[in-house]
Design an enzyme around this catalytic site. Structure first.
Site, short mmCIF file in Angstrom:
data_model
loop_
_atom_site.label_atom_id
_atom_site.label_comp_id
_atom_site.label_asym_id
_atom_site.label_seq_id
_atom_site.Cartn_x
_atom_site.Cartn_y
_atom_site.Cartn_z
N GLN A 100 0.84 -1.20 0.00
CA GLN A 100 0.00 0.00 0.00
C GLN A 100 0.87 1.24 0.00
OE1 GLN A 100 -3.41 -0.92 3.07
NE2 GLN A 100 -1.59 -2.06 3.59
N HIS A 118 -1.51 1.32 -4.37
CA HIS A 118 -1.91 2.72 -4.11
C HIS A 118 -1.11 3.72 -4.92
CE1 HIS A 118 -3.97 1.86 0.05
NE2 HIS A 118 -4.64 1.40 -0.99
N THR A 193 0.76 -2.96 8.63
CA THR A 193 -0.48 -2.36 8.14
C THR A 193 -1.56 -2.49 9.21
OG1 THR A 193 -2.20 -2.37 6.45
CG2 THR A 193 -1.14 -4.48 6.89
N SER A 194 -2.38 -1.43 9.32
CA SER A 194 -3.50 -1.49 10.26
C SER A 194 -4.64 -2.32 9.67
CB SER A 194 -3.99 -0.07 10.56
OG SER A 194 -4.46 0.53 9.36
#
Ligand code: OAD
Ligand code: ZN
Length: 250
Positions: A100, A118, A193-194
């Site tokens: 991302q 992204h 990453t969340s």
């Protein structure tokens, strides 16, 4: 940190690896995360204004200044986590990194199969004709105003960062490559990453349901921890070199 021997066995026997990375993998390169830390970007900036097409068209100078302030066009260097991932690649049949992150730190570290869902910070893109230009042709260190916005050399329309904002589609070619890697993976890493946006939830859910071993590396729990067979709690710049050592010593 002690790596469980059952995990070491999986790391050695896997053939096709899917790595899903987020902002946390670049934190030890000096870049900020978006969520989860006190100095995270969305604690300080409003994503509606700074990371949407509507925000850009109502105030493009503000969005370019935001990009500068979060070091989007920075010259950060890969950290030991990026480098360890690049060095793992030759041990497997396929080793695909789906990121991302718009930074280019996986590529700079030497990874060759990197899918950027992204977009990327090394290009900027015309809002009208779609022409792309190297970001390095432009100076992003000064204050942007409505009078000095970067404009397309082909058609004169506004340039924008070549990144995906909230409310926009993910690039189709990248999603197709990510899906192919997902179908074949027997080991998945979820790193930094969340899991709050885009396909992360679906990737981890699918890999877990299909029987792949899912390994999360994150100092904190995330919304993807539920799918993880192993949660290695710590910074990726410290943990990934330990996992590389398992391969080197096998
Ligand atoms: P987030 O900022 O949402 O999450 C970063 C994660 O990294 C958190 O879970 C942290 O606990 C973890 N973390 C912090 N330091 C770490 C370290 N040293 N090693 C490993 N993990 C660490 O980042 P993303 O999940 O990548 O999109 O965010 C996804 C998207 O949301 C971004 O691409 C961006 C953002 O809004 C857009 O701008 C469209
Ligand atoms: Zn143009």
């Amino acid at each position: 940190m002690n790596i469980p021997s059952s995990l070491a066995d999986k790391i050695k026997s896997a053939r096709n690896v899917f790595v899903f990375t987020g902002a946390g993998v670049s934190k030890e390169s000096g870049l900020s995360t978006f969520r989860g830390d006190d100095d995270s970007i969305w604690n300080k900036y409003d994503p509606e204004i700074n990371a949407t097409p509507e925000g850009f068209y109502s105030n493009p100078a503000l969005v370019w200044n935001f990009c500068r302030d979060i070091n989007l066009f920075t010259h950060a260097k890969p950290n030991p986590g990026h480098i360890a991932l690049a060095q793992m690649e030759p041990y497997y049949d396929t080793f695909t990194i789906v990121t991302q992150n718009v930074d280019c730190l996986h590529e700079q570290a030497g990874s060759t199969d990197v899918v950027k869902i992204h977009g990327t910070c090394d290009l900027i893109r015309c809002t009208k004709c779609g022409h792309r230009a190297p970001a390095s042709n432009f100076d992003f260190t000064h204050e942007f105003t409505p009078d000095n916005l970067p404009k397309c050399e082909k058609c004169g329309a506004l340039y924008r960062p070549d990144i995906v904002w909230f409310g926009e589609y993910l690039p189709e070619e990248a999603i197709n490559r990510a899906s192919a890697a997902l179908q074949r993976c027997d080991l998945m890493y979820v790193i930094g990453t969340s899991g709050e946006v885009s396909g992360g939830y679906g990737f981890a859910q699918h890999a877990s349901a299909a029987g792949a071993t899912v390994v999360e590396i994150n100092p904190k729990r995330s919304s993807l921890t539920y799918f993880a067979d192993y949660h290695l709690a710590g910074p990726s710049g410290e943990i990934l070199p330990l996992l590389l050592d398992i391969l080197k010593n096998s």
